[in-house]
Write an enzyme that holds these catalytic residues in place. Structure first.
Site, PDB file in Angstrom:
ATOM      1  N   ASP A   1       6.581  25.374 -18.977  1.00  0.00           N
ATOM      2  CA  ASP A   1       5.143  25.533 -19.201  1.00  0.00           C
ATOM      3  C   ASP A   1       4.329  24.405 -18.573  1.00  0.00           C
ATOM      4  OD1 ASP A   1       6.148  23.651 -21.000  1.00  0.00           O
ATOM      5  OD2 ASP A   1       5.779  24.871 -22.768  1.00  0.00           O
TER       6      ASP A   1
ATOM      7  N   ASN B   1       6.008  24.999 -35.712  1.00  0.00           N
ATOM      8  CA  ASN B   1       5.755  26.391 -36.095  1.00  0.00           C
ATOM      9  C   ASN B   1       6.773  27.344 -35.462  1.00  0.00           C
ATOM     10  OD1 ASN B   1       4.962  26.362 -33.448  1.00  0.00           O
ATOM     11  ND2 ASN B   1       2.812  26.866 -33.823  1.00  0.00           N
TER      12      ASN B   1
ATOM     13  N   HIS C   1       7.506  27.440 -32.205  1.00  0.00           N
ATOM     14  CA  HIS C   1       7.240  27.868 -30.820  1.00  0.00           C
ATOM     15  C   HIS C   1       8.318  27.352 -29.877  1.00  0.00           C
ATOM     16  CE1 HIS C   1       4.412  24.200 -29.875  1.00  0.00           C
ATOM     17  NE2 HIS C   1       5.616  23.941 -29.432  1.00  0.00           N
TER      18      HIS C   1
ATOM     19  N   GLU D   1       3.564  30.886 -29.152  1.00  0.00           N
ATOM     20  CA  GLU D   1       3.173  30.578 -30.517  1.00  0.00           C
ATOM     21  C   GLU D   1       3.542  31.754 -31.445  1.00  0.00           C
ATOM     22  OE1 GLU D   1       2.469  27.598 -31.001  1.00  0.00           O
ATOM     23  OE2 GLU D   1       0.733  26.836 -29.924  1.00  0.00           O
TER      24      GLU D   1
HETATM   25  C1  F6R Z   1       7.531  21.655 -23.875  1.00  0.00           C
HETATM   26  C2  F6R Z   1       7.506  22.815 -24.744  1.00  0.00           C
HETATM   27  C3  F6R Z   1       7.319  22.727 -26.218  1.00  0.00           C
HETATM   28  C4  F6R Z   1       8.037  21.555 -26.871  1.00  0.00           C
HETATM   29  C5  F6R Z   1       7.791  21.527 -28.381  1.00  0.00           C
HETATM   30  C6  F6R Z   1       8.448  20.357 -29.062  1.00  0.00           C
HETATM   31  O1  F6R Z   1       7.757  22.017 -22.533  1.00  0.00           O
HETATM   32  O2  F6R Z   1       7.623  23.874 -24.240  1.00  0.00           O
HETATM   33  O3  F6R Z   1       7.778  23.923 -26.796  1.00  0.00           O
HETATM   34  O4  F6R Z   1       9.411  21.658 -26.622  1.00  0.00           O
HETATM   35  O5  F6R Z   1       6.407  21.487 -28.618  1.00  0.00           O
HETATM   36  O6  F6R Z   1       7.868  19.180 -28.611  1.00  0.00           O
HETATM   37  P1  F6R Z   1       8.480  17.758 -29.018  1.00  0.00           P
HETATM   38  O7  F6R Z   1       9.782  17.631 -28.329  1.00  0.00           O
HETATM   39  O8  F6R Z   1       7.464  16.762 -28.478  1.00  0.00           O
HETATM   40  O9  F6R Z   1       8.593  17.747 -30.504  1.00  0.00           O
END
Ligand code: F6R
Length: 241
Positions: free
Chosen positions: A67, A136, A138, A143
């Site tokens: 992303d 959540n 994701h 989401e």
């Molecule tokens: C990042 C992504 C997100 C993160 C998620 C967890 O490319 O796609 O899904 O993997 O938000 O983020 P952290 O590792 O910062 O807790």
């Protein structure tokens, strides 16, 4: 779903890196699906070390990232392109032309989704996809409520995700509200998936992902249906299992 429980973030990072390194050793032009965020930083550090020790060679490796925020140029330290250069690509012998992320600055984000989907199509199957997970549930920026059939698309970040990601920005108002993300169907086509998680704040959601219903309200719950998904998490993140 296989679960590897580690004693620490460091051990989680090493286990994840070993699996990725094995894929690279087996296939010199493997396609790696990569994630950003805090969780994979240690994994990338281990991969850099393995490269420096000449255990792995990235010269033919191709990458696709999950992303990118809409509206942040690659020069912005919070853009995911900047993150990938800083935390991995600048330290290994990868050909940057073989690294791919959505362009968050494209004039027409929907056209950009189409372009990025074609890039992924041309590199599939992804040999190993790295995932972190949001509080959540994701994965990528899919989401809760996102269709399991989704492909690359523009998404509105939820307030919870914006709140979680504000730690990287000067103020919450600076956190982009939209992103381009691989869809859940895109992610699920990877041959192997490793989801990494660390810390007690991920315990609640990991218990839902592993033991709960498979539901679009918990996007990562779909991983129960993947034929080769490994969850690597430390004991705090697995404390509610
Ligand atoms: C990042 C992504 C997100 C993160 C998620 C967890 O490319 O796609 O899904 O993997 O938000 O983020 P952290 O590792 O910062 O807790």
């Amino acid at each position: 779903m296989k679960i590897i429980k580690t004693n620490s973030y460091e051990e989680m990072s090493l286990e994840a890196a070993k699996i990725i390194a094995d894929v690279i050793k087996e296939k010199e032009d493997a396609t790696l699906g990569l994630a950003t965020g805090s969780t994979p930083i240690g994994t990338y550090k281990n991969l850099i070390k393995m490269y420096e020790e000449k255990q792995i060679d990235f010269s033919k490796i191709r990458t696709v990232n999950l992303d990118e925020y809409i509206g942040l140029p690659p020069t912005d330290k919070n853009s995911y392109k900047y993150f990938m250069n800083e935390n991995l690509f600048d330290h290994i012998n990868i050909n940057k032309e073989n690294t791919n992320l959505p362009n968050g600055m494209a004039d027409d984000p929907d056209n950009e989704c189409e372009r990025y989907k074609n890039v992924i199509d041309s590199l599939e199957p992804v040999d190993v996809q790295v995932l972190g997970v949001g509080h959540n549930g994701h994965i990528g920026f899919n989401e809760p409520g996102e269709s399991f059939e989704s492909e690359v698309h523009v998404t509105n970040l939820t307030d919870r995700t914006i709140e979680a990601n504000k730690r990287f920005f000067d103020s919450i108002d600076d956190v982009p509200k939209k992103a381009i993300t691989m869809g859940i169907a895109t992610i699920m086509r990877a041959k192997k998936i490793i989801l990494i998680a660390s810390g007690e704040d991920k315990a609640e959601i990991l218990s839902k992902i592993i033991n709960g219903d498979v539901t679009e309200n918990v996007p990562a719950s779909i991983l129960q249906k993947h034929p080769d998904c490994i969850i690597i998490a430390d004991s705090s993140a697995l404390s509610k299992i």
